[in-house]
Write a protein that holds these residues in place. Structure first.
Motif, PDB file in Angstrom:
ATOM      1  N   PRO A   2      37.840  22.684  80.499  1.00  0.00           N
ATOM      2  CA  PRO A   2      38.271  21.448  79.834  1.00  0.00           C
ATOM      3  C   PRO A   2      39.392  21.726  78.835  1.00  0.00           C
ATOM      4  CG  PRO A   2      36.270  22.253  78.824  1.00  0.00           C
ATOM      5  CD  PRO A   2      36.553  23.157  80.006  1.00  0.00           C
ATOM      6  N   ARG A   3      40.192  20.706  78.560  1.00  0.00           N
ATOM      7  CA  ARG A   3      41.311  20.889  77.642  1.00  0.00           C
ATOM      8  C   ARG A   3      40.852  21.304  76.253  1.00  0.00           C
ATOM      9  NH1 ARG A   3      46.199  16.750  79.321  1.00  0.00           N
ATOM     10  NH2 ARG A   3      45.927  17.080  81.567  1.00  0.00           N
ATOM     11  N   ALA A   4      39.642  20.878  75.876  1.00  0.00           N
ATOM     12  CA  ALA A   4      39.129  21.216  74.541  1.00  0.00           C
ATOM     13  C   ALA A   4      39.033  22.733  74.350  1.00  0.00           C
ATOM     14  CB  ALA A   4      37.761  20.575  74.335  1.00  0.00           C
ATOM     15  N   PHE A   5      38.931  23.449  75.449  1.00  0.00           N
ATOM     16  CA  PHE A   5      38.855  24.917  75.373  1.00  0.00           C
ATOM     17  C   PHE A   5      40.018  25.487  74.566  1.00  0.00           C
ATOM     18  CE2 PHE A   5      40.089  29.097  76.918  1.00  0.00           C
ATOM     19  CZ  PHE A   5      38.901  29.807  76.848  1.00  0.00           C
ATOM     20  N   SER A   6      41.203  24.903  74.755  1.00  0.00           N
ATOM     21  CA  SER A   6      42.413  25.442  74.123  1.00  0.00           C
ATOM     22  C   SER A   6      42.777  24.743  72.817  1.00  0.00           C
ATOM     23  CB  SER A   6      43.589  25.349  75.094  1.00  0.00           C
ATOM     24  OG  SER A   6      43.298  26.040  76.285  1.00  0.00           O
ATOM     25  N   GLU A  12      41.109  32.620  68.316  1.00  0.00           N
ATOM     26  CA  GLU A  12      39.843  32.356  69.012  1.00  0.00           C
ATOM     27  C   GLU A  12      40.078  32.196  70.504  1.00  0.00           C
ATOM     28  OE1 GLU A  12      37.141  29.244  67.784  1.00  0.00           O
ATOM     29  OE2 GLU A  12      37.925  29.385  65.745  1.00  0.00           O
ATOM     30  N   VAL A  13      41.136  31.458  70.860  1.00  0.00           N
ATOM     31  CA  VAL A  13      41.418  31.209  72.269  1.00  0.00           C
ATOM     32  C   VAL A  13      41.812  32.509  72.972  1.00  0.00           C
ATOM     33  CG1 VAL A  13      42.901  29.958  73.902  1.00  0.00           C
ATOM     34  CG2 VAL A  13      42.036  28.801  71.851  1.00  0.00           C
ATOM     35  N   ALA A  14      42.593  33.357  72.276  1.00  0.00           N
ATOM     36  CA  ALA A  14      43.000  34.637  72.867  1.00  0.00           C
ATOM     37  C   ALA A  14      41.774  35.479  73.224  1.00  0.00           C
ATOM     38  CB  ALA A  14      43.912  35.397  71.917  1.00  0.00           C
ATOM     39  N   ARG A  15      40.756  35.437  72.376  1.00  0.00           N
ATOM     40  CA  ARG A  15      39.520  36.173  72.662  1.00  0.00           C
ATOM     41  C   ARG A  15      38.715  35.488  73.764  1.00  0.00           C
ATOM     42  NH1 ARG A  15      37.704  39.646  68.388  1.00  0.00           N
ATOM     43  NH2 ARG A  15      35.601  39.224  69.119  1.00  0.00           N
ATOM     44  N   MET A  62      55.277  24.035  72.973  1.00  0.00           N
ATOM     45  CA  MET A  62      54.267  24.666  72.119  1.00  0.00           C
ATOM     46  C   MET A  62      53.762  23.735  71.021  1.00  0.00           C
ATOM     47  SD  MET A  62      55.906  28.457  71.614  1.00  0.00           S
ATOM     48  CE  MET A  62      54.438  29.238  71.004  1.00  0.00           C
ATOM     49  N   PHE A  63      54.550  22.697  70.753  1.00  0.00           N
ATOM     50  CA  PHE A  63      54.143  21.717  69.739  1.00  0.00           C
ATOM     51  C   PHE A  63      53.458  20.515  70.382  1.00  0.00           C
ATOM     52  CE2 PHE A  63      57.450  24.195  67.717  1.00  0.00           C
ATOM     53  CZ  PHE A  63      56.965  24.368  66.430  1.00  0.00           C
ATOM     54  N   GLY A  64      53.390  20.498  71.701  1.00  0.00           N
ATOM     55  CA  GLY A  64      52.759  19.403  72.427  1.00  0.00           C
ATOM     56  C   GLY A  64      51.259  19.651  72.564  1.00  0.00           C
ATOM     57  N   PRO A  65      50.605  18.912  73.471  1.00  0.00           N
ATOM     58  CA  PRO A  65      49.161  19.031  73.635  1.00  0.00           C
ATOM     59  C   PRO A  65      48.740  20.419  74.105  1.00  0.00           C
ATOM     60  CG  PRO A  65      50.108  17.628  75.343  1.00  0.00           C
ATOM     61  CD  PRO A  65      51.189  17.888  74.342  1.00  0.00           C
ATOM     62  N   ALA A  66      47.572  20.839  73.647  1.00  0.00           N
ATOM     63  CA  ALA A  66      47.024  22.139  74.029  1.00  0.00           C
ATOM     64  C   ALA A  66      46.650  22.144  75.514  1.00  0.00           C
ATOM     65  CB  ALA A  66      45.785  22.448  73.189  1.00  0.00           C
ATOM     66  N   HIS A  67      46.387  23.355  76.025  1.00  0.00           N
ATOM     67  CA  HIS A  67      45.936  23.534  77.411  1.00  0.00           C
ATOM     68  C   HIS A  67      47.028  23.185  78.423  1.00  0.00           C
ATOM     69  CE1 HIS A  67      42.336  24.886  79.441  1.00  0.00           C
ATOM     70  NE2 HIS A  67      42.448  23.950  80.347  1.00  0.00           N
ATOM     71  N   HIS A  68      48.284  23.380  78.011  1.00  0.00           N
ATOM     72  CA  HIS A  68      49.410  23.268  78.937  1.00  0.00           C
ATOM     73  C   HIS A  68      50.072  24.635  79.018  1.00  0.00           C
ATOM     74  CE1 HIS A  68      49.975  18.753  79.492  1.00  0.00           C
ATOM     75  NE2 HIS A  68      48.870  18.877  78.781  1.00  0.00           N
ATOM     76  N   VAL A  84      49.219  27.032  75.855  1.00  0.00           N
ATOM     77  CA  VAL A  84      49.554  26.364  74.591  1.00  0.00           C
ATOM     78  C   VAL A  84      48.266  26.009  73.857  1.00  0.00           C
ATOM     79  CG1 VAL A  84      50.524  24.257  73.581  1.00  0.00           C
ATOM     80  CG2 VAL A  84      51.770  25.476  75.393  1.00  0.00           C
ATOM     81  N   THR A  85      48.240  26.339  72.552  1.00  0.00           N
ATOM     82  CA  THR A  85      47.090  25.969  71.734  1.00  0.00           C
ATOM     83  C   THR A  85      47.498  24.961  70.645  1.00  0.00           C
ATOM     84  OG1 THR A  85      47.448  28.121  70.668  1.00  0.00           O
ATOM     85  CG2 THR A  85      45.612  27.949  72.166  1.00  0.00           C
ATOM     86  N   GLY A  86      48.721  24.426  70.739  1.00  0.00           N
ATOM     87  CA  GLY A  86      49.168  23.325  69.887  1.00  0.00           C
ATOM     88  C   GLY A  86      49.748  23.752  68.552  1.00  0.00           C
ATOM     89  N   HIS A  87      50.471  22.840  67.909  1.00  0.00           N
ATOM     90  CA  HIS A  87      51.029  23.050  66.568  1.00  0.00           C
ATOM     91  C   HIS A  87      51.939  24.272  66.519  1.00  0.00           C
ATOM     92  CE1 HIS A  87      47.960  20.135  65.579  1.00  0.00           C
ATOM     93  NE2 HIS A  87      47.057  20.929  66.117  1.00  0.00           N
ATOM     94  N   GLY A  88      52.624  24.572  67.624  1.00  0.00           N
ATOM     95  CA  GLY A  88      53.539  25.707  67.650  1.00  0.00           C
ATOM     96  C   GLY A  88      52.863  27.037  67.896  1.00  0.00           C
ATOM     97  N   THR A  89      51.659  27.003  68.452  1.00  0.00           N
ATOM     98  CA  THR A  89      50.940  28.240  68.751  1.00  0.00           C
ATOM     99  C   THR A  89      50.666  28.344  70.254  1.00  0.00           C
ATOM    100  OG1 THR A  89      48.685  27.361  68.570  1.00  0.00           O
ATOM    101  CG2 THR A  89      49.764  28.041  66.523  1.00  0.00           C
ATOM    102  N   ALA A  90      50.434  29.570  70.723  1.00  0.00           N
ATOM    103  CA  ALA A  90      50.149  29.787  72.144  1.00  0.00           C
ATOM    104  C   ALA A  90      49.538  31.168  72.333  1.00  0.00           C
ATOM    105  CB  ALA A  90      51.428  29.670  72.969  1.00  0.00           C
ATOM    106  N   VAL A  91      48.973  31.384  73.519  1.00  0.00           N
ATOM    107  CA  VAL A  91      48.395  32.680  73.862  1.00  0.00           C
ATOM    108  C   VAL A  91      49.067  33.192  75.134  1.00  0.00           C
ATOM    109  CG1 VAL A  91      46.303  33.911  74.539  1.00  0.00           C
ATOM    110  CG2 VAL A  91      46.184  32.097  72.813  1.00  0.00           C
TER     111      VAL A  91
END
Length: 179
Positions: A2-6, A12-15, A62-68, A84-91
């Motif tokens: 699910p998208r909530a995962f990211s 946390e997501v990287a782990r 990277m600033f868009g919705p997570a899980h992309h 993408v984990t949102g707010h300019g972050t990613a794994v």
DNA sequence: GCGGTGATAGAT
DNA sequence: TCTATCACCGCC
């Protein structure tokens, strides 16, 4: 997945991505790998993160919705894929253990991983919860089996290069070589 | 260790 | 328009 995962902190997501599956479905061909190595890029303040350039055409995803997917080309020939984990972050996904459709292909290293699965710039900004490229539930990883250390290839980022934001599965033969 | 390769961002 | 730079890899 699910998208909530990211929709969580990129560390946390990287782990949590370790042990999960990356699947690419293309013209009836299924390619599946188990994620064994990741790196967190933790936002505009992180000098190794592309988002430290601010919001540009390239970093907008990277600033868009997570899980992309955030896919970019480095050195003119190698693609890298991020969750993408949102707010300019990613794994960044750095290595996979080949499970299906990857016979004879190396999947250790971000460039080899994308080449083996057939991931290109066409996948940039696509959602990761539906074909052609998506994340699927893998196996549970025990926290004690996770190792961490500095990220690879970001020496230009000063103190940020030394932060332990790379994660991998202990004793896994598919983890990319450490310099 | 060295260089290929092309998108990107910032300078001109 | 031009130029430096780059979350890599394969070969020397």
């Amino acid at each position: 997945m699910p998208r909530a995962f990211s929709e969580r902190d990129p560390v946390e997501v990287a782990r949590a991505l370790l042990g999960q599956l990356l699947v690419h479905q293309h013209r009836g061909v299924l390619r599946v790998g188990r994620i064994v190595e990741t790196e967190a890029y933790v936002g505009p303040q992180d000098l190794a993160c592309h988002a430290s350039k601010g919001r540009t055409a390239r970093t907008e995803v990277m600033f868009g919705p997570a899980h992309h997917a955030y896919v970019f080309l480095v050195y003119g020939m190698h693609h890298c894929v991020n969750v993408v984990t949102g707010h300019g972050t990613a794994v960044l996904l750095r290595a996979l253990e080949p499970l299906e459709g990857l016979a004879g292909r190396r999947t250790d290293g971000p460039g080899r991983l994308t080449a083996a699965l057939g991931i290109t710039l066409a996948h940039n900004a696509t959602p990761l919860d539906e074909p052609p490229l998506f994340l699927a539930e893998g196996d549970l990883v025990r926290p004690r089996d996770i190792r961490r250390g500095p990220r690879i290839g970001v020496d230009y980022a000063g103190a940020w290069a030394r932060k332990p934001l790379r994660f991998w599965l202990r004793d896994n033969r598919y983890v990319s070589a450490t310099p």
